[in-house]
Design an enzyme around this catalytic site. Structure first.
Site, PDB file in Angstrom:
ATOM      1  CG  ASP A 128      -0.453  -0.351   2.487  1.00  0.00           C
ATOM      2  OD1 ASP A 128       0.589   1.186   2.639  1.00  0.00           O
ATOM      3  OD2 ASP A 128      -0.681  -0.948   3.581  1.00  0.00           O
ATOM      4  CE  LYS A 129      -0.490   8.419  -1.566  1.00  0.00           C
ATOM      5  NZ  LYS A 129      -1.480   9.228  -1.966  1.00  0.00           N
TER       6      LYS A 129
END
Length: 240
Positions: free
Chosen positions: A103-104
């Protein structure tokens, strides 16, 4: 050479995944020797294959990279709202894609390749491939927390219980965890279940591949020894 299924050939050429190739074939956007392609066709390098108006010039040499994804990079190829997309950050002369997301807000190791078969094998959850992470949390780590992670955790956000895993405390606020599945935001949800909050999350290993000396934003080509071990573990009979 032996003829192979058209979708596999397109994936090995680095155009797209086999699933996306099936979609292109189904939409009539692929032709073989001047004829609209059919699902399940078998081809080889002697065939003239056009995909979405562009001719494929044979299958590419297999490229497999280890990449250190920095925090703030989004694992997407198509999201026009993402400020920094992973494939825009990795400047490589041929099209690559990734096996497994981060994820970011997370950082660490990703495998980038043009080998569609490799991605397919690595993404199959049933294969239970190990992925290792170093996680820092805001709360002090207790033995009960580590035992709870190891036993498996019900995640109400995903309506699933995680597989038992390996976890160990390596600092007052830091632990190491090795998973054999890749549920969306799995570690963050596991911590949340025990009212712990993730401060940082870094993937340091996928199967036999480690970050080694990479720094955020850097990549390296896998060594021959790493490739051999990786393809052997995935039960491939041949490899780059």
């Amino acid at each position: 050479m032996e003829k192979i299924r058209l979708n596999k050939y397109i994936a090995q050429a680095g155009v797209c995944s086999r699933r996306d190739a099936d979609s292109l074939i189904d939409k009539g956007l692929v032709s073989v020797n001047g004829q609209t392609a059919n699902m399940g066709m078998r081809v080889d390098d002697s065939d003239r294959i056009i995909v979405n108006g562009k001719e494929i010039k044979g299958r590419n040499e297999k490229i497999v990279l280890a990449y250190y994804k920095p925090v703030g990079i989004t694992c997407t190829e198509k999201d026009r709202f993402a400020a920094k997309k992973i494939m825009d950050e990795v400047k490589y002369p041929i099209r690559l894609t990734y096996a497994g997301r981060l994820d970011k807000e997370s950082e660490g190791l990703m495998i980038l390749t043009n080998d569609g078969d490799l991605i397919h094998a690595m993404m199959r959850g049933a294969n239970r491939h190990e992925k290792e992470y170093i996680v820092k949390v805001k709360e002090e780590i207790t033995p009960e927390f580590i035992e709870g992670l190891q036993a498996g955790v019900y995640l109400p956000e995903l309506h699933k219980t995680t597989r038992p895993c390996k976890a160990e405390k390596i600092g007052k606020y830091t632990f190491r965890i090795t998973l054999t599945q890749g549920l969306n935001r799995q570690i963050r949800y596991m911590c949340k279940a025990f009212e712990y909050h993730v401060f940082s999350l870094k993937r340091v290993r996928i199967m036999n591949i480690g970050l080694e000396t990479l720094h955020p934003g850097e990549w390296r080509v896998l060594t021959e020894a790493e490739l051999t071990a990786l393809y052997t573990a995935l039960d491939f009979h041949d490899h780059p």
